[in-house]
Design a protein around this motif. Structure first.
Motif, PDB file in Angstrom:
ATOM      1  N   PRO A 111      -4.154  -0.217  14.965  1.00 35.80           N
ATOM      2  CA  PRO A 111      -3.212   0.150  13.904  1.00 35.80           C
ATOM      3  C   PRO A 111      -2.183   1.146  14.429  1.00 35.80           C
ATOM      4  N   VAL A 112      -0.983   1.093  13.882  1.00 36.52           N
ATOM      5  CA  VAL A 112       0.048   2.033  14.311  1.00 36.52           C
ATOM      6  C   VAL A 112      -0.287   3.432  13.812  1.00 36.52           C
ATOM      7  N   ARG A 113      -0.819   3.489  12.612  1.00 40.08           N
ATOM      8  CA  ARG A 113      -1.242   4.751  12.005  1.00 40.08           C
ATOM      9  C   ARG A 113      -2.523   4.475  11.260  1.00 40.08           C
ATOM     10  N   GLY A 114      -3.385   5.452  11.183  1.00 39.80           N
ATOM     11  CA  GLY A 114      -4.588   5.301  10.369  1.00 39.80           C
ATOM     12  C   GLY A 114      -5.685   4.547  11.083  1.00 39.80           C
ATOM     13  N   MET A 115      -6.629   4.058  10.309  1.00 35.94           N
ATOM     14  CA  MET A 115      -7.868   3.527  10.876  1.00 35.94           C
ATOM     15  C   MET A 115      -8.151   2.126  10.343  1.00 35.94           C
ATOM     16  N   ALA A 116      -7.110   1.306  10.221  1.00 33.26           N
ATOM     17  CA  ALA A 116      -7.290  -0.036   9.657  1.00 33.26           C
ATOM     18  C   ALA A 116      -8.337  -0.831  10.432  1.00 33.26           C
ATOM     19  N   ASP A 117      -8.469  -0.549  11.746  1.00 34.23           N
ATOM     20  CA  ASP A 117      -9.457  -1.275  12.560  1.00 34.23           C
ATOM     21  C   ASP A 117     -10.870  -1.097  11.994  1.00 34.23           C
TER      22      ASP A 117
ATOM     23  N   LEU B 193       3.891  -9.158   7.806  1.00 33.52           N
ATOM     24  CA  LEU B 193       4.174  -8.444   9.058  1.00 33.52           C
ATOM     25  C   LEU B 193       2.904  -7.727   9.492  1.00 33.52           C
ATOM     26  N   SER B 194       2.606  -7.799  10.772  1.00 23.35           N
ATOM     27  CA  SER B 194       1.358  -7.213  11.256  1.00 23.35           C
ATOM     28  C   SER B 194       1.385  -5.680  11.263  1.00 23.35           C
ATOM     29  N   PRO B 195       0.347  -5.058  10.701  1.00 24.27           N
ATOM     30  CA  PRO B 195       0.227  -3.606  10.786  1.00 24.27           C
ATOM     31  C   PRO B 195      -0.439  -3.179  12.093  1.00 24.27           C
ATOM     32  N   LEU B 196      -0.879  -4.185  12.878  1.00 20.74           N
ATOM     33  CA  LEU B 196      -1.531  -3.884  14.157  1.00 20.74           C
ATOM     34  C   LEU B 196      -0.590  -4.240  15.290  1.00 20.74           C
TER      35      LEU B 196
ATOM     36  N   LEU C 294       8.013  -4.353  15.986  1.00 21.98           N
ATOM     37  CA  LEU C 294       7.484  -4.008  14.656  1.00 21.98           C
ATOM     38  C   LEU C 294       7.198  -2.520  14.495  1.00 21.98           C
ATOM     39  N   LEU C 295       7.810  -1.694  15.333  1.00 19.14           N
ATOM     40  CA  LEU C 295       7.595  -0.253  15.158  1.00 19.14           C
ATOM     41  C   LEU C 295       8.680   0.333  14.262  1.00 19.14           C
ATOM     42  N   MET C 296       8.268   0.933  13.149  1.00 19.26           N
ATOM     43  CA  MET C 296       9.248   1.500  12.208  1.00 19.26           C
ATOM     44  C   MET C 296       9.602   2.928  12.628  1.00 19.26           C
TER      45      MET C 296
ATOM     46  N   PRO D 120       3.728  -4.371   6.491  1.00 12.59           N
ATOM     47  CA  PRO D 120       2.635  -4.012   7.408  1.00 12.59           C
ATOM     48  C   PRO D 120       1.691  -2.981   6.777  1.00 12.59           C
ATOM     49  N   SER D 121       1.157  -3.315   5.611  1.00  9.84           N
ATOM     50  CA  SER D 121       0.195  -2.458   4.924  1.00  9.84           C
ATOM     51  C   SER D 121      -1.209  -2.841   5.362  1.00  9.84           C
ATOM     52  N   ASN D 122      -2.154  -1.998   5.050  1.00  7.80           N
ATOM     53  CA  ASN D 122      -3.545  -2.260   5.436  1.00  7.80           C
ATOM     54  C   ASN D 122      -4.025  -3.567   4.798  1.00  7.80           C
ATOM     55  N   PRO D 123      -4.463  -4.539   5.621  1.00  2.00           N
ATOM     56  CA  PRO D 123      -4.822  -5.871   5.094  1.00  2.00           C
ATOM     57  C   PRO D 123      -6.073  -5.852   4.218  1.00  2.00           C
TER      58      PRO D 123
ATOM     59  N   GLY E 177       0.865  -1.177   0.000  1.00  2.00           N
ATOM     60  CA  GLY E 177       0.000   0.000   0.000  1.00  2.00           C
ATOM     61  C   GLY E 177       0.900   1.224   0.000  1.00  2.00           C
ATOM     62  N   GLY E 178       0.515   2.226   0.796  1.00  3.86           N
ATOM     63  CA  GLY E 178       1.284   3.477   0.847  1.00  3.86           C
ATOM     64  C   GLY E 178       2.320   3.484   1.953  1.00  3.86           C
ATOM     65  N   ILE E 179       2.020   4.220   3.020  1.00  2.59           N
ATOM     66  CA  ILE E 179       3.016   4.491   4.060  1.00  2.59           C
ATOM     67  C   ILE E 179       3.642   3.245   4.689  1.00  2.59           C
ATOM     68  N   GLY E 180       2.789   2.315   5.136  1.00  2.00           N
ATOM     69  CA  GLY E 180       3.317   1.127   5.826  1.00  2.00           C
ATOM     70  C   GLY E 180       4.213   0.323   4.900  1.00  2.00           C
ATOM     71  N   GLY E 181       3.789   0.200   3.644  1.00  2.00           N
ATOM     72  CA  GLY E 181       4.562  -0.547   2.667  1.00  2.00           C
ATOM     73  C   GLY E 181       5.866   0.169   2.328  1.00  2.00           C
ATOM     74  N   ALA E 182       5.776   1.466   2.093  1.00  2.00           N
ATOM     75  CA  ALA E 182       6.945   2.233   1.666  1.00  2.00           C
ATOM     76  C   ALA E 182       8.030   2.259   2.738  1.00  2.00           C
TER      77      ALA E 182
ATOM     78  N   GLY F 171      -6.219   0.646  -5.889  1.00  2.00           N
ATOM     79  CA  GLY F 171      -7.634   0.815  -5.538  1.00  2.00           C
ATOM     80  C   GLY F 171      -7.932   2.168  -4.907  1.00  2.00           C
ATOM     81  N   ASP F 172      -6.899   2.841  -4.400  1.00  2.00           N
ATOM     82  CA  ASP F 172      -7.091   4.160  -3.777  1.00  2.00           C
ATOM     83  C   ASP F 172      -7.015   5.283  -4.807  1.00  2.00           C
ATOM     84  N   ASP F 173      -6.755   4.933  -6.061  1.00  2.00           N
ATOM     85  CA  ASP F 173      -6.588   5.967  -7.082  1.00  2.00           C
ATOM     86  C   ASP F 173      -7.866   6.781  -7.229  1.00  2.00           C
TER      87      ASP F 173
ATOM     88  N   VAL G  31      -7.696  -2.663   2.577  1.00  2.00           N
ATOM     89  CA  VAL G  31      -7.730  -1.738   1.444  1.00  2.00           C
ATOM     90  C   VAL G  31      -6.392  -1.570   0.727  1.00  2.00           C
ATOM     91  N   SER G  32      -5.335  -2.227   1.215  1.00  2.00           N
ATOM     92  CA  SER G  32      -4.073  -2.208   0.454  1.00  2.00           C
ATOM     93  C   SER G  32      -3.781  -3.626  -0.051  1.00  2.00           C
ATOM     94  N   VAL G  33      -3.307  -4.505   0.839  1.00  2.00           N
ATOM     95  CA  VAL G  33      -2.985  -5.877   0.406  1.00  2.00           C
ATOM     96  C   VAL G  33      -4.250  -6.597  -0.076  1.00  2.00           C
TER      97      VAL G  33
HETATM   98  P1  GDP Z   1      -1.500   3.635   3.277  1.00  2.00           P
HETATM   99  O1  GDP Z   1      -1.911   3.141   1.915  1.00  2.00           O
HETATM  100  O2  GDP Z   1      -0.732   4.915   3.218  1.00  2.00           O
HETATM  101  O3  GDP Z   1      -2.593   3.614   4.277  1.00  2.00           O
HETATM  102  O4  GDP Z   1      -0.392   2.611   3.788  1.00  2.00           O
HETATM  103  P2  GDP Z   1      -0.317   1.045   3.935  1.00  2.00           P
HETATM  104  O5  GDP Z   1      -1.580   0.354   3.643  1.00  2.00           O
HETATM  105  O6  GDP Z   1       0.915   0.591   3.241  1.00  2.00           O
HETATM  106  O7  GDP Z   1       0.000   0.952   5.473  1.00  2.00           O
HETATM  107  C1  GDP Z   1      -0.945   1.357   6.439  1.00  2.00           C
HETATM  108  C2  GDP Z   1      -0.716   0.515   7.655  1.00  2.00           C
HETATM  109  O8  GDP Z   1       0.637   0.665   8.074  1.00  2.00           O
HETATM  110  C3  GDP Z   1      -1.571   0.931   8.840  1.00  2.00           C
HETATM  111  O9  GDP Z   1      -2.541  -0.049   9.079  1.00  2.00           O
HETATM  112  C4  GDP Z   1      -0.570   1.041   9.978  1.00  2.00           C
HETATM  113  O10 GDP Z   1      -1.016   0.395  11.143  1.00  2.00           O
HETATM  114  C5  GDP Z   1       0.678   0.390   9.434  1.00  2.00           C
HETATM  115  N1  GDP Z   1       1.879   0.970   9.987  1.00  2.00           N
HETATM  116  C6  GDP Z   1       2.310   2.244   9.893  1.00  2.00           C
HETATM  117  N2  GDP Z   1       3.460   2.420  10.578  1.00  2.00           N
HETATM  118  C7  GDP Z   1       3.770   1.205  11.105  1.00  2.00           C
HETATM  119  C8  GDP Z   1       4.837   0.738  11.944  1.00  2.00           C
HETATM  120  O11 GDP Z   1       5.743   1.454  12.342  1.00  2.00           O
HETATM  121  N3  GDP Z   1       4.795  -0.586  12.293  1.00  2.00           N
HETATM  122  C9  GDP Z   1       3.790  -1.424  11.886  1.00  2.00           C
HETATM  123  N4  GDP Z   1       3.837  -2.692  12.292  1.00  2.00           N
HETATM  124  N5  GDP Z   1       2.769  -1.001  11.132  1.00  2.00           N
HETATM  125  C10 GDP Z   1       2.763   0.288  10.737  1.00  2.00           C
END
Ligand code: GDP
Ligand code: CA
Length: 321
Positions: free
Chosen positions: A238-244, A230-233, A296-298, A200-203, A9-14, A36-38, A205-207
């Protein structure tokens, strides 16, 4: 494990990818990016996840924010607002606009998104092969209440960015996915891969969206190589965002173990959870997925590189078993 394919996805993946590059400098990395986010804004095609990967690995990202360009200004946005032209809730900066103009121009000239992405990456040199999951249009929609007793579908960005996922989501639908074909190079990369990683991308809306493209799951399974996620939770959130919120919409509990179970042992061979979730290890392993607990904290690139090393170690374990 030289050839690595990452579904991002975006941030978590990058951020994870930057760590993977440091941990495995010799690796040949192909990234299958979520599209899908386009969204089309102001007549321009915007690909937030592809751009986040491209800018992050290419050194152009706004570090603190995690998306968009560094040293950004918003003059175009202000001028559009002065005309009363929105949406005002989506942050497109002046530098970022240039990317979308180039992309839209090339698409109008007949180039597929995969070719456009390759062209944009010639400037950014991300050090990975960045492929959109598909050249076809797929748009994630979220089903929410319409305020009149019924329901309506809104674009993912409207739900995520404008509404901050603050309203109940009843379903998440990757519209167009069923008819989409993997972009050129995607199935080939999977067939040649030595390892497949879910960062750790969103399971959902990303993966999840990438996996919704027909042929993707089969391509991963047929590769016959370790698939490690790798778990994003962490600690049930979630570490960032609203994956829950989107996990709830698809009926998955917001825990590291539940996300592994959601992917399932048919897809995943190994799963990393945070040390805070070490109790999840036996639960996940009972489902036939090899599991380890590591930090798992980046917090920085070194921390992300340690995570990547742990994923590579787990892949070796899977292969040896
Ligand atoms: P988006 O498309 O920008 O939302 O990014 P992704 O789908 O790639 O990643 C979003 C997920 O990255 C969120 O569910 C976050 O919980 C997770 N995430 C962000 N930073 C970290 C981190 O430091 N560690 C882990 N394990 N997950 C993270
Ligand atoms: Ca995204």
């Amino acid at each position: 494990m030289r050839r690595i394919v990452v579904l991002s996805g975006g941030i978590g993946g990058a951020r994870f990818l930057r760590g993977l590059q440091r941990a495995a400098p010799e690796a040949d990395i192909t990234v299958i990016g979520n599209t899908g986010d386009d969204i089309h804004l102001f007549g321009l095609k915007v690909c937030p996840d592809l751009d986040t990967v491209m800018y992050t690995l290419g050194g152009g990202i706004h570090e603190e924010q995690g998306w968009g360009r560094a040293d950004e200004t918003f003059t175009v946005k202000e001028e559009l607002a002065a005309y009363g032209v929105g949406p005002e809730w989506f942050g497109l900066g002046d530098r970022d606009f240039a990317t979308h103009i180039v992309r839209t121009q090339m698409i109008a000239a007949g180039y597929p998104l995969s070719a456009v992405t390759e062209a944009l990456c010639r400037r950014w040199q991300p050090g990975v092969r960045l492929l959109p999951m598909t050249d076809d249009r797929v748009e994630t929609h979220v089903l929410i209440d319409d305020g009149a007793g019924g329901r309506k579908a809104v674009h993912f960005q409207e739900y995520w960015v404008r509404l901050r996922a603050s309203v109940p989501a009843h379903a998440v639908v990757p519209v167009g996915a069923e008819q989409a074909r993997p972009a050129p190079g995607v199935l080939e990369a999977l067939a040649e891969a030595d390892l497949v990683l879910f960062p750790p991308s969103n399971p959902v809306v990303s993966v999840g969206t990438i996996l919704a493209v027909p042929g993707m799951r089969e391509g991963i399974a047929e590769a016959g190589v370790p698939v490690i996620g790798l778990s994003p939770l962490i600690g049930g959130a979630p570490v960032r965002g609203m994956a829950d919120k989107v996990l709830a919409a698809v009926g998955v509990e917001s825990t590291a173990a539940a996300v592994a179970q959601h992917y399932g042992s048919g897809l995943l061979d190994g799963w990393l959870v945070d040390t805070a979730d070490r109790d999840a290890v036996t639960v996940v392993e009972a489902d036939g997925i090899r599991c380890r607990a590591v930090p798992l904290l980046m917090t920085d690139v070194d921390a992300a590189a340690d995570m990547a090393r742990a994923a590579l170690d787990l892949a070796r374990e899977v292969r040896a078993a």
